[in-house]
Scaffold this active site. Sequence first.
Site, short mmCIF file in Angstrom:
data_model
loop_
_atom_site.label_atom_id
_atom_site.label_comp_id
_atom_site.label_asym_id
_atom_site.label_seq_id
_atom_site.Cartn_x
_atom_site.Cartn_y
_atom_site.Cartn_z
N HIS A 250 -7.99 -8.16 -7.38
CA HIS A 250 -6.68 -7.85 -6.81
C HIS A 250 -5.85 -9.11 -6.61
CE1 HIS A 250 -3.93 -5.08 -4.82
NE2 HIS A 250 -3.75 -5.99 -3.89
N TYR B 194 -6.80 -11.87 -10.53
CA TYR B 194 -6.62 -11.39 -11.92
C TYR B 194 -7.64 -12.04 -12.85
CZ TYR B 194 -2.09 -9.51 -10.37
OH TYR B 194 -1.10 -8.81 -9.73
N GLU C 218 4.31 -2.79 -7.73
CA GLU C 218 2.91 -3.01 -7.37
C GLU C 218 2.24 -1.67 -7.05
OE1 GLU C 218 2.22 -5.86 -4.30
OE2 GLU C 218 2.22 -7.52 -5.74
N SER C 219 0.91 -1.70 -7.07
CA SER C 219 0.14 -0.49 -6.79
C SER C 219 -0.41 -0.51 -5.37
CB SER C 219 -1.03 -0.39 -7.78
OG SER C 219 -1.95 -1.45 -7.56
N HIS C 220 -0.66 0.69 -4.85
CA HIS C 220 -1.42 0.86 -3.61
C HIS C 220 -2.30 2.09 -3.80
CE1 HIS C 220 -1.19 -0.69 0.75
NE2 HIS C 220 -1.41 -1.70 -0.07
N ASN C 221 -3.10 2.03 -4.86
CA ASN C 221 -3.86 3.20 -5.30
C ASN C 221 -5.05 3.53 -4.41
OD1 ASN C 221 -2.09 3.14 -7.48
ND2 ASN C 221 -3.52 2.02 -8.79
N GLU D 124 -5.17 -7.81 6.96
CA GLU D 124 -3.99 -7.47 6.17
C GLU D 124 -3.01 -6.66 6.99
OE1 GLU D 124 -5.09 -5.82 2.37
OE2 GLU D 124 -6.42 -7.50 1.91
N ASN E 226 1.64 -6.31 -11.51
CA ASN E 226 0.41 -6.05 -10.78
C ASN E 226 -0.63 -5.46 -11.75
OD1 ASN E 226 -0.65 -3.41 -8.62
ND2 ASN E 226 -1.38 -5.48 -8.49
#
Length: 737
Positions: free
Chosen positions: A43, A46, A88-91, A307, A532
């Site tokens: 995350h 990369y 961006e993702s927040h999957n 976070e 992302n």
Amino acid sequence: MNTEETAKALGLLPEELQNIRETLGREPNFTELSAYSAMWSEHCSYKNSIVWLKTLPKDGARMLAKAGEENAGLVDLGDGLACVFKIESHNHPSAIEPYQGAATGVGGINRDIFTMGARPVAQLNSLRFGDLGQERNRRLLRGVVRGIGDYGNAFGVPVVGGEVFFDECYNINPLVNAMSVGLVDRDKTASATAHGAGNPVYIVGSRTGKDGIHGASFASKDINEDSADDLPSVQVGDPFQEKLLLEASLEAIATGALIGMQDMGAAGIICSTSEMSAKGGVGMDIYLDRVPTRQEGMQAWEILLSESQERMLLVCENGREAEIEAVFERWDLQCVNIGRVTDTQLLRFYMHGELVAEIPAESLVLGGGAPVYHREYAEPAYREAIRAFDPASISVPGDLQAVMDHLAGHPNLCSKRWVYEQYDRMVGTTHMTAVQPAAAAVVDIRGTDKALVLSVDCNPRYTYADPYTGAAIAVAEAARNVVCAGGDPVAITNCLNFGNPYNPGVYWQFVEAIKGMGDACRAFGTPVTGGNVSFYNQSSFEGPVYPTPVIGMLGLMDDKQQFKTLSFRQAGDLIYLIGRNSDDISGSQYLYSFHGRKDSGTPPFSLEDECSLHALLREMRGRVCLESLQDVSDGGLFMALLECALPGRLGFEVVADQDMRSDAYWFGEAQGRAVLSVDPLEEEMLLRYLKTSALPWCKLGVVTSGAVLVGGQHVQTIEHYAELYENSLGEAMRQDD
């Protein structure tokens, strides 16, 4: 546990532990291992993707900051203005706690924008969920939409566009991708850097809690039956606090006392301190016991990796602390000096006078000491069935009306009104968005003749069938949407959603998608500004999701008079189709859901034809008075016509090419096509341009006052389709009421 066991539990590979030992010249302690675990997670680092990301085009005439140089892309708009944008993702968080997962995704992407000095003016999103027939997927959709709406509405930035797609491959692992776009004066941007030994380091915004600890690591592993135990890794957002932080941050930049600023997103303090230090070639001494906390007795590693949302790290000029502190006091926000910049290039973290971690900043970050891997890849076995698919094996239905009804009410094609009505599309808008529907979102740049034109696109059916072509189509469709709305494509951001990179088949999908995306971006002149990578979108139950490389396209309209709506204007107008038809139903929603065939290839696609279409549409601007303009994409020609007719409750009477199978003509999804309508008085001017083009074109028919006649035999009213198109998703979501 010994060091090896601790490192393994934190997700570090044996060779990574050895690398850490060599870097430090000693045995790392738990806090240091935790820092490396977070920063070397996929995350943040990369590490499994960067070798391929570097092949994407980054250069362009309007680029002010290339990919990787700042928190988000920075593009010149002319007239002293610039645009900052990113997706961006927040999957993973959304799969476990959809409301907060989606809300904090919105908060995080907006912070990336305003840390660069830009005021967010628009948001978009790209959402993927499983079968709506399952109660869990309806619950996830409901939670995600409410989280996006509540956060965005309260924060004061409108959602102006997006997409929602449903497929059973997302049953366990939904995808929640959020895009934010901001405007800034070119000479008022901020950078995520630190320099100047002795300059003070501040933490500002919310207090630090235990929410989100190891969130970056959580996002770098598969979803499984134990993932609910990771719920503490999901952050909790406060949009009202973020609104204060936005205003205070922009005001702090305006003082001129700021050296650099970075959002505390993934990996929290350790990420911000390491990335800002490495970028500036400096170090920092940080006193973690000074960090304002929400809970008593937080340990050093918890403070370091938390976070918690709505926090920023600032570096300001030594001697100008009072100016910065006064700004945040005025906005009633925490602003605490937690350390100093040093010339050591080391990050030294102290807790109550004790040195708890000492790490070279450069060793933690992407482009520095973070590991880089070349993963094995191989074409997956399912591709054999795709190559063997024969469209001739599918019989043309005798009743095309049944297909039209099916498509008009399908969740992937019908109106997403149930979703967007929960978003305040006008909140906080001094930059009013276009009211009339268009192929892309159009956002006014106040005080100028310009407008932003924005689109998010990806069809995962295509990228599953052929990742190279599917990713190229995603770029092409996003660009086509921008052109059809009246803009010119400028640059893209991407959100690359894939399964486990250690799976050779998944990694092959990733590599091929990067190649296709890169070639398409070079063809359209749209450099990649960043984005992302989200790997590990898979479960032990159902395997990986379809490869889903979402493209966020930024376009620019130099003259707002160029705006084109997709809505038919009046009965009697003539309807034309530009682009190459194909006797092919591969990859279509019609084939996939009406016939249940999931083993076909992608629709016909030519980059050359696509570029020719865009050039022709741009050439006609201001010369041919088009009443409407819409691209042909998901659902084929029939759905494109229906979307043009519905806003004004008009209809259409159109005829088919008798040399083609009728289902391919109406429902095939061949790319590089657009539908337009013109007043009959403009037909001669239109034909002048069409006849000089190498692209095929034809007159389809005429706009009617409400009747829908297809091929002279399929007759319905527009009200019939309005009922299906506008209400189907809402009815599906009311199953639980």
